[in-house]
Design a protein around this motif. Structure first.
Motif, short mmCIF file in Angstrom:
data_model
loop_
_atom_site.label_atom_id
_atom_site.label_comp_id
_atom_site.label_asym_id
_atom_site.label_seq_id
_atom_site.Cartn_x
_atom_site.Cartn_y
_atom_site.Cartn_z
N ARG A 16 0.82 -1.20 0.00
CA ARG A 16 0.00 0.00 0.00
C ARG A 16 0.86 1.26 0.00
NH1 ARG A 16 -3.48 -2.04 3.26
NH2 ARG A 16 -2.71 -0.93 5.10
N LYS A 17 1.96 1.18 0.69
CA LYS A 17 2.90 2.31 0.67
C LYS A 17 3.36 2.57 -0.77
CE LYS A 17 6.10 5.15 2.59
NZ LYS A 17 5.95 6.20 3.59
N ALA A 18 3.65 1.47 -1.47
CA ALA A 18 4.09 1.60 -2.86
C ALA A 18 2.99 2.24 -3.71
CB ALA A 18 4.46 0.24 -3.42
N GLN A 19 1.74 1.83 -3.46
CA GLN A 19 0.63 2.41 -4.24
C GLN A 19 0.48 3.91 -3.96
OE1 GLN A 19 -2.54 -0.27 -2.93
NE2 GLN A 19 -2.69 -1.08 -5.02
N LYS A 20 0.78 4.30 -2.73
CA LYS A 20 0.68 5.72 -2.39
C LYS A 20 1.80 6.51 -3.06
CE LYS A 20 -1.82 5.11 1.91
NZ LYS A 20 -1.80 5.23 3.36
N ILE A 21 2.99 5.92 -3.05
CA ILE A 21 4.09 6.61 -3.72
C ILE A 21 3.85 6.65 -5.23
CG2 ILE A 21 6.60 6.69 -4.07
CD1 ILE A 21 6.92 5.32 -1.35
N ARG A 22 3.21 5.59 -5.73
CA ARG A 22 2.82 5.61 -7.15
C ARG A 22 2.00 6.88 -7.43
NH1 ARG A 22 -0.69 0.89 -10.37
NH2 ARG A 22 -0.76 1.92 -12.40
N ARG A 23 1.08 7.19 -6.53
CA ARG A 23 0.28 8.39 -6.72
C ARG A 23 1.17 9.65 -6.75
NH1 ARG A 23 -4.86 9.83 -6.35
NH2 ARG A 23 -5.50 7.80 -5.58
N LEU A 24 2.11 9.70 -5.82
CA LEU A 24 2.97 10.89 -5.75
C LEU A 24 3.81 11.03 -7.02
CD1 LEU A 24 4.23 10.75 -2.04
CD2 LEU A 24 2.63 12.40 -3.06
N VAL A 25 4.32 9.90 -7.51
CA VAL A 25 5.14 9.94 -8.73
C VAL A 25 4.29 10.44 -9.91
CG1 VAL A 25 6.38 8.53 -10.42
CG2 VAL A 25 6.74 8.13 -7.98
N VAL A 26 3.09 9.87 -10.01
CA VAL A 26 2.21 10.25 -11.12
C VAL A 26 1.89 11.74 -11.03
CG1 VAL A 26 -0.11 9.95 -12.09
CG2 VAL A 26 1.27 7.94 -11.47
N GLU A 27 1.57 12.20 -9.84
CA GLU A 27 1.24 13.62 -9.68
C GLU A 27 2.44 14.51 -10.02
OE1 GLU A 27 -0.40 14.11 -5.78
OE2 GLU A 27 -2.35 13.27 -6.40
N GLU A 28 3.59 14.09 -9.54
CA GLU A 28 4.81 14.86 -9.79
C GLU A 28 5.03 15.07 -11.30
OE1 GLU A 28 6.96 16.31 -7.84
OE2 GLU A 28 8.83 16.48 -8.98
N VAL A 29 4.85 13.99 -12.05
CA VAL A 29 5.09 14.08 -13.49
C VAL A 29 3.93 14.77 -14.20
CG1 VAL A 29 5.42 12.73 -15.61
CG2 VAL A 29 6.65 12.10 -13.52
N MET A 30 2.72 14.41 -13.82
CA MET A 30 1.56 14.98 -14.52
C MET A 30 1.43 16.49 -14.28
SD MET A 30 0.49 12.65 -16.38
CE MET A 30 -0.86 13.58 -17.10
N ASN A 31 1.87 16.96 -13.13
CA ASN A 31 1.81 18.40 -12.87
C ASN A 31 2.55 19.18 -13.95
OD1 ASN A 31 0.22 18.33 -10.65
ND2 ASN A 31 1.93 18.26 -9.18
N ARG A 32 3.60 18.60 -14.50
CA ARG A 32 4.34 19.28 -15.57
C ARG A 32 3.83 18.87 -16.94
NH1 ARG A 32 9.02 21.72 -13.93
NH2 ARG A 32 8.75 22.77 -15.94
#
Lengths: 475, 94, 451
Positions: C340-356
């Protein structure tokens, strides 16, 4: 020592959709082995689940019937374990987000109403059927993937009697909703019981024992009773109750340990990645709400308040949905629902029992029974005649009108005809006339009986009564 | 992690491991453990798990219309042992 | 070779069989009985009546009784399968060295890896045996071998191509895609393969444009983001030169180029996040492989022993390793720290990239930091190198983004790849940019045909 019994029930219900929960394979009970199986049911590599709309609709209707809080976003999880009856190696279920929560239903125990809370209802899928012979286990995948609802009660049931009443009430609701016949003998409804005892004076809950896969109401009752005694004896001896899973053994009528709780697997639940969250649309919700049938409790109120049936009569009719539907159809055509109820329960019921057929196979149309009830209500027939008429209707499917005419059961209402008979009777029974004059009411009955006898029961009872009294007064 | 512990984990998913396999997995766990230190630097407090690539919802549900199932022969085509039109396994002892 | 001028299926079949001695790129050759466009399928695409092994021993005898959805779509457009191609076992690998049928060879240097897991498909196209091949991509399994073998490898947005009938790796990351020798063919293949499939509940309802018709190398005003974290890591001068030269040309064609550095910690977390999610899902996805209703069955005295023996014999040690670790991450007491921690970091990674990316058209980078490594120098353990210059490809799987690799030049006679990743369902823009690159490199239709 005094103990409180704490019971929670987990019911698994197969719902009667045409296809499976996650595949489009059809299912027929009793089909040849492995003829109702799709590649998805068999978990062939590359297959994916696809959720059945009808299963969701039926589950929703149950949630509404039990007054539950509904989660309008469907989410599914994988329950991981290996067994030969589970070809995927996981069951798709709703562990984290059950469809419904916080429901309740009412049972009636010793004349008192008790509310049983329903913790949750969720959608899942059934496993394959295994047939054991001496050397091998044969797997028939037909049942694999059938839609199941798991209905979890709160641990508020206190006796085997309550448990059975709860199950009966649930079954009744399933039947009224048309989501399952819930035949336990065919495995459509299975029950797991969680049971623990706690000292009446202590706030501490006892260790919970689960008895799995009870396949009849009688077994459920016996298993609970046995388990209560067993746990009581252990506690009285100062022994500890082990957290464990047991099964009911039909031969010895006792429960037998299957595995200790510590050995019970961690199912490693996680969200099913192949199914996106599914939003139940407002339209669908509204549609299910609208098509919700009248439920037994509502019918009960109608029967007892509007139709003034006795509690027992109302319950007897409601116990069988087809009977209740029949009664409702007939009652709409009748002016005397009470007489109708009597005719249905005692007279028609007797005929059905004798012929060993069910109400839906009965040849007497509801409207015909209603007509007969009304004729009886108008006292145009004696009860004995009505019984005879109904019996004919039952075998010939004719309307009461036709049978009554053929039998010549038309009441004689003609005053002249009746007066002639009455005067004949009075002349022949002078002793009774005198008795009547002396105030003996019984004499009047005798005289009425004689009139009936002479008219072969066809004299209209009300008119006869009036005329007879008048004639007696003249003498 | 101990070898026995790893063998127990493997047994939960029905795998038998040789000693060598168990040792290799222990080494991999170590490698992973080191790599996972980066997780501790990332605050995920209050975050929802991202299960799917997108956070979208669907409304599609399959209509309850039966399609032709597999034939019995197709169901059994890849089975290792067949008895009486069923897949057979050695007796499951209760 | 192009789809438009491909050899007949029978010729392709004959050539494949012959070339396979050197390349070892196929598992099964399928003798064709009709005319059409020859196509090779990765051996995790289920084909009715044709052996489908996913390169795994437990499926060594497995003959599907149904076709994957894409088979119907391909046949409707005249494609004729002529081979099932080599892949890493259960698609879990990046080298193609773990294939049950042995490593697949890079046509540019037989001592080097093809990359994986869709290595056989990449090689079949790169060596001019077929104009197109199907692959699957869970982390980089199309784009990496495409780069190593000098072909176009594309995976569209998540849900664009049905996964029904594709033997999975990790369901939330798996994508189906293809290899071609040129961008227009890739665009055409996406038209053929894409579209809603009711059998796959994650299948997209998005319209499928006629990509091959609307493709246009005019990229003026397109905003391209250079993935700076990737470039910072790359030391290979040939790679840097080829990439920078290409970028210069794109700028000249009117593209607006910007460098973007993402949070380094998040980028370092991409590989372990991937490892936990992919192996967690995979261990459950492959719990059906027990040898009972299908698959190689081992002996045993009871059903559990049959399953244990079948599974223990049916998987290689490295697969067992992944399953054990994947399963560990899913235990109730472990999920919070692992899965679940990995799934949460997946969200952060996606947001980090998608923001740009949301405000731009594409993210570009060298696909991999160099040429295909020598087999003897390759590790099959994904955890051996946590390099962003490799793991950046995984982000497109995390976020379901369309992504491709196309040839951008050579180093020591071996191909180098250029990676383009676009916003969800913006495949058309991705193809436009790729077309512009292709016009510059002149590598359209290139193959290495000596086999």
């Amino acid at each position: 020592m005094e103990y409180d019994v704490v019971i929670g029930l987990e019911v698994h219900l197969e719902i009667n959709t045409r296809t499976k929960m996650f595949s489009d394979a059809p299912y027929y009970f009793g089909a040849d082995p492995n003829t109702c199986v799709s590649e998805t049911d068999l978990a062939l590599p590359g297959t994916l689940p696809c959720l059945n709309r009808e299963a969701v609709r039926k589950a929703l209707s149950l949630c509404l019937a039990l007054d539950m809080d509904i989660d309008t976003v469907l989410r599914f999880d994988r329950k991981n374990y290996y067994y030969t009856d589970l070809p995927k190696g996981y069951q798709i279920t709703q562990y984290f987000h059950p469809l419904g929560r916080n429901g309740h239903l009412k049972i009636c125990i010793n004349g008192k109403e008790k509310t049983i809370g329903i913790e949750s209802i969720h959608l899942e899928e059934d496993t394959a059927k295994q047939i054991h012979n001496s050397r091998e286990t044969l797997i028939d995948y037909n049942r694999c993937g059938l839609p199941l609802l798991e209905i979890v009660s709160e641990p508020v049931i206190c006796s085997s009697e309550e448990a059975v009443l709860y199950l009966e009430k649930l079954k009744q609701i399933f039947e009224y909703l048309g989501i399952s016949k819930a035949r336990m003998e065919e495995g459509e409804l299975r029950c797991d019981v969680n049971i623990s005892l706690k000292e009446a004076v202590s706030p501490d809950l006892g260790n919970k024992v689960e008895v799995k896969n009870l396949n009849s109401l009688a077994n459920t009752r016996t298993a609970i009773d046995h388990e209560i005694v067993r746990q009581k004896e252990l506690l009285d001896r100062g022994e500890e109750i082990l957290k464990e899973t047991r099964r009911f053994d039909e031969k010895t009528r006792t429960t037998i340990s299957m595995r200790k709780k510590e050995e019970i697997a961690d199912y490693r639940y996680f969200r099913e990645p192949n199914i996106f969250p599914i939003r139940i649309s407002d339209d669908m919700m509204e549609d299910v709400r609208k098509s919700l049938p009248e439920l037994p409790d509502v019918r009960y109120r109608r029967y007892t308040k509007e139709y003034r049936l006795t509690d027992q009569a109302a319950r007897s009719i409601l116990a069988d949905k087809d009977l209740s539907d029949y009664y409702d159809k007939a009652a709409r055509e009748s002016t005397d629902p009470k007489i109708l109820c009597n005719l249905l329960l005692s007279e028609l019921g007797g005929l059905l029992a004798k012929a060993d057929i069910r109400i839906e196979e009965c040849s007497v149309k509801p409207e015909d029974l209603a007509e007969l009830a009304d004729i009886l209500s108008r006292k145009e027939l004696s009860s004995k005649q009505a019984k005879e008429v109904l019996s004919e209707m039952f075998s010939s499917s004719e309307s009461p009108e036709i049978v009554i005419n053929r039998k010549g059961f038309r009441p004689i209402k003609d005053s002249d005809m009746l007066l002639a008979v009455i005067n004949e009777v009075l002349s022949e029974n002078s002793q009774s006339v005198e008795d009547y004059k002396k105030g003996k009411d019984r004499a009047l009955n005798h005289l009425t009986g004689q009139v009936m006898k002479k008219t072969k029961g066809q004299a209209d009872p009300e008119i006869t009564a009036v005329l007879l009294t008048n004639e007696l007064a003249k003498r | 992690m101990e070898k026995e512990e790893i063998k127990k984990l493997a047994h939960d998913i029905l795998l038998d491991l040789s000693d060598k396999e168990a040792e290799d997995i222990a080494a991999e766990f170590e490698k992973l453990g080191k790599m996972l230190r980066v997780f501790e630097e990332i605050d995920t407090e209050g975050l929802r798990a991202l299960v799917y690539p997108f956070d979208n919802e669907t409304e599609y549900l399959r209509e309850d219309v039966p399609e032709r199932p597999l034939s019995k022969d197709e169901v059994l085509a890849n089975a290792g042992k067949i008895t009486e039109n069923c897949v057979s396994v050695p007796r499951v002892l209760k | 070779m192009r789809i438009g001028n491909a050899a007949s299926p029978f010729e392709a079949y004959e050539k494949l069989k012959k070339a396979n001695d050197k390349l070892n790129c196929i598992v099964t050759a399928i003798e064709p009985h009709e005319e059409g466009i020859p196509i090779a399928l990765k051996d995790n695409v289920c084909t009715r009546s044709i052996l489908t092994t996913a390169s795994c021993r437990i499926l060594d005898n497995y003959i599907p009784v149904y076709d994957a959805t894409i088979i119907g779509r391909l046949k409707a457009k005249g494609f004729v399968p002529v081979a099932k191609t080599s892949m890493d076992e259960l698609a879990m690998g990046g080298t193609n060295m773990t294939a049950l049928t042995g490593p697949c060879h890079n046509p540019y240097d037989l001592e080097r890896i093809s990359g994986g897991s869709s290595g056989g498909s990449a090689v079949a196209v790169a060596s001019g045996l077929v104009p197109v091949a199907i692959g699957t991509d869970t982390g980089d399994s199309i784009r990496k071998p495409a780069s190593y073998c000098g072909v176009v490898g594309v995976k569209p947005s998540y849900g664009k191509i049905s996964r029904y009938g594709i033997i999975p790796y990790a369901s939330s990351l798996d994508h189906v895609g293809c290899f071609t020798t040129n961008v227009r063919d890739a665009a055409y293949m996406l038209e053929v393969l894409s579209g809603r499939d009711d059998k796959d509940m994650t299948s997209s309802f998005e319209e499928v444009p006629s990509y091959s018709r609307i493709i246009n190398s005019d990229i003026s005003g397109r905003k391209l983001l250079i993935f700076k974290n990737v470039l910072d890591e790359i030391e290979d001068h040939d790679v840097l030169r080829a990439f920078n030269d290409t970028v210069t040309v794109l700028r000249m064609k009117g593209a607006v180029i910007e460098e973007v550095s993402f949070d380094e910690t998040l980028m370092k977390a991409v590989l372990p996040v991937y490892y936990l999610i992919a192996n967690g899902e995979a261990t459950a996805n492959h719990a059906n492989l027990t040898g009972i209703p299908f698959g190689e069955r081992a002996q045993g005295k009871d059903f559990e022993e049959v399953m244990i023996n079948s599974r223990s014999r049916g998987f290689s040690s490295s697969i067992k390793q992944r399953f054990v670790i994947g399963s560990y991450a899913l235990y109730k007491e472990n999920q919070g720290h692992y899965y679940r921690k990995a799934q949460k970091i997946r969200r952060l990674v996606v947001e980090e990239v998608m923001n740009r990316l949301r405000d731009a058209d594409a993210l570009i980078a060298p696909t991999v930091p160099g040429i295909a490594p020598l087999m003897k120098e390759s590790s099959t353990d994904e955890l051996d190198d946590n390099l962003i210059s490799h793991s950046h490809l995984i982000i497109a799987n995390f976020a379901g983004l369309p992504s491709l690799s196309l040839p951008m030049g050579f180093s020591h006679g071996l191909p180098l790849g250029f990676s383009i990743t676009a916003n969800p369902f913006m495949e058309d823009i991705m193809f436009d940019i790729a077309k512009a690159v292709e016009e510059y490199t002149g590598l359209e239709g290139q193959t290495k045909e000596d086999f």
